[in-house]
Design a protein around this motif. Structure first.
Motif, mmCIF file in Angstrom:
data_model
loop_
_atom_site.group_PDB
_atom_site.id
_atom_site.type_symbol
_atom_site.label_atom_id
_atom_site.label_comp_id
_atom_site.label_asym_id
_atom_site.label_seq_id
_atom_site.Cartn_x
_atom_site.Cartn_y
_atom_site.Cartn_z
ATOM 1 N N SER A 1 0.829 -1.206 0.000
ATOM 2 C CA SER A 1 0.000 0.000 0.000
ATOM 3 C C SER A 1 0.858 1.248 0.000
ATOM 4 O O SER A 1 1.860 1.330 0.716
ATOM 5 N N TYR A 2 0.428 2.233 -0.774
ATOM 6 C CA TYR A 2 1.095 3.528 -0.886
ATOM 7 C C TYR A 2 0.117 4.606 -0.438
ATOM 8 O O TYR A 2 -1.036 4.636 -0.905
ATOM 9 N N VAL A 3 0.541 5.467 0.467
ATOM 10 C CA VAL A 3 -0.297 6.572 0.925
ATOM 11 C C VAL A 3 -0.168 7.701 -0.100
ATOM 12 O O VAL A 3 0.853 8.389 -0.153
ATOM 13 N N ALA A 4 -1.204 7.874 -0.928
ATOM 14 C CA ALA A 4 -1.170 8.888 -1.983
ATOM 15 C C ALA A 4 -1.439 10.279 -1.430
ATOM 16 O O ALA A 4 -0.887 11.265 -1.920
ATOM 17 N N GLU A 5 -2.305 10.356 -0.413
ATOM 18 C CA GLU A 5 -2.549 11.632 0.260
ATOM 19 C C GLU A 5 -3.184 11.364 1.610
ATOM 20 O O GLU A 5 -3.758 10.299 1.846
ATOM 21 N N GLY A 6 -3.033 12.308 2.533
ATOM 22 C CA GLY A 6 -3.621 12.182 3.859
ATOM 23 C C GLY A 6 -2.681 11.545 4.864
ATOM 24 O O GLY A 6 -1.489 11.345 4.595
ATOM 25 N N ARG A 7 -3.238 11.241 6.042
ATOM 26 C CA ARG A 7 -2.494 10.580 7.115
ATOM 27 C C ARG A 7 -3.367 9.470 7.672
ATOM 28 O O ARG A 7 -4.581 9.644 7.834
ATOM 29 N N PHE A 8 -2.732 8.342 7.980
ATOM 30 C CA PHE A 8 -3.444 7.154 8.439
ATOM 31 C C PHE A 8 -2.753 6.524 9.631
ATOM 32 O O PHE A 8 -1.518 6.529 9.707
ATOM 33 N N GLU A 9 -3.541 5.973 10.534
ATOM 34 C CA GLU A 9 -3.017 5.069 11.547
ATOM 35 C C GLU A 9 -3.194 3.673 10.972
ATOM 36 O O GLU A 9 -4.312 3.273 10.641
ATOM 37 N N VAL A 10 -2.100 2.962 10.825
ATOM 38 C CA VAL A 10 -2.093 1.669 10.145
ATOM 39 C C VAL A 10 -1.712 0.579 11.135
ATOM 40 O O VAL A 10 -0.712 0.705 11.851
ATOM 41 N N THR A 11 -2.499 -0.485 11.149
ATOM 42 C CA THR A 11 -2.205 -1.663 11.966
ATOM 43 C C THR A 11 -1.904 -2.827 11.035
ATOM 44 O O THR A 11 -2.692 -3.117 10.128
#
Length: 112
Positions: free
Chosen positions: A57-67
């Motif tokens: 997975s690639y974060v294209a935009e934004g911010r995420f909490e990833v588990t």
């Protein structure tokens, strides 16, 4: 070359609403590989789940909490993560954003 689609143009719609502030669209796929875009509203959830496919997975935009398994991290645009086969994983959008996921083999359950 076969009749396989090899280009995706962003003007194509194809979104599937998933609920919990998220939606997805399959961009391209072969039997061996699939590329999928997920869009999240702030607070949107990609619920914890697992599948036999390997996922990058690639974060294209934004911010995420990833588990991923027992690991949790906060990722922003330009970051990425990988999910091995059958490992429990999920995301929470800390702000509106998009993920571009690749799966191998393709996710037949995402196709009509």
């Amino acid at each position: 070359m076969s009749d396989q689609q090899i280009f995706f143009h962003n003007s194509t719609d194809g979104w599937t609403v998933l609920g919990e502030g998220s939606r997805r669209r399959v961009l391209l796929h072969t039997d061996e590989l699939m590329v999928v875009e997920f869009a999240f509203e702030k607070g949107g959830i990609g619920a914890l789940h697992n599948h036999p496919h390997v996922q990058a997975s690639y974060v294209a935009e934004g911010r995420f909490e990833v588990t991923v398994g027992d690991k949790v991290d906060k990722l922003a645009a330009g970051d990425s993560f990988i999910v091995p086969s059958n490992v429990v994983h999920g995301v929470k959008a800390l702000e509106a954003g998009r993920l571009v996921d690749s799966f191998t083999p393709h996710r037949a359950d995402f196709l009509p």
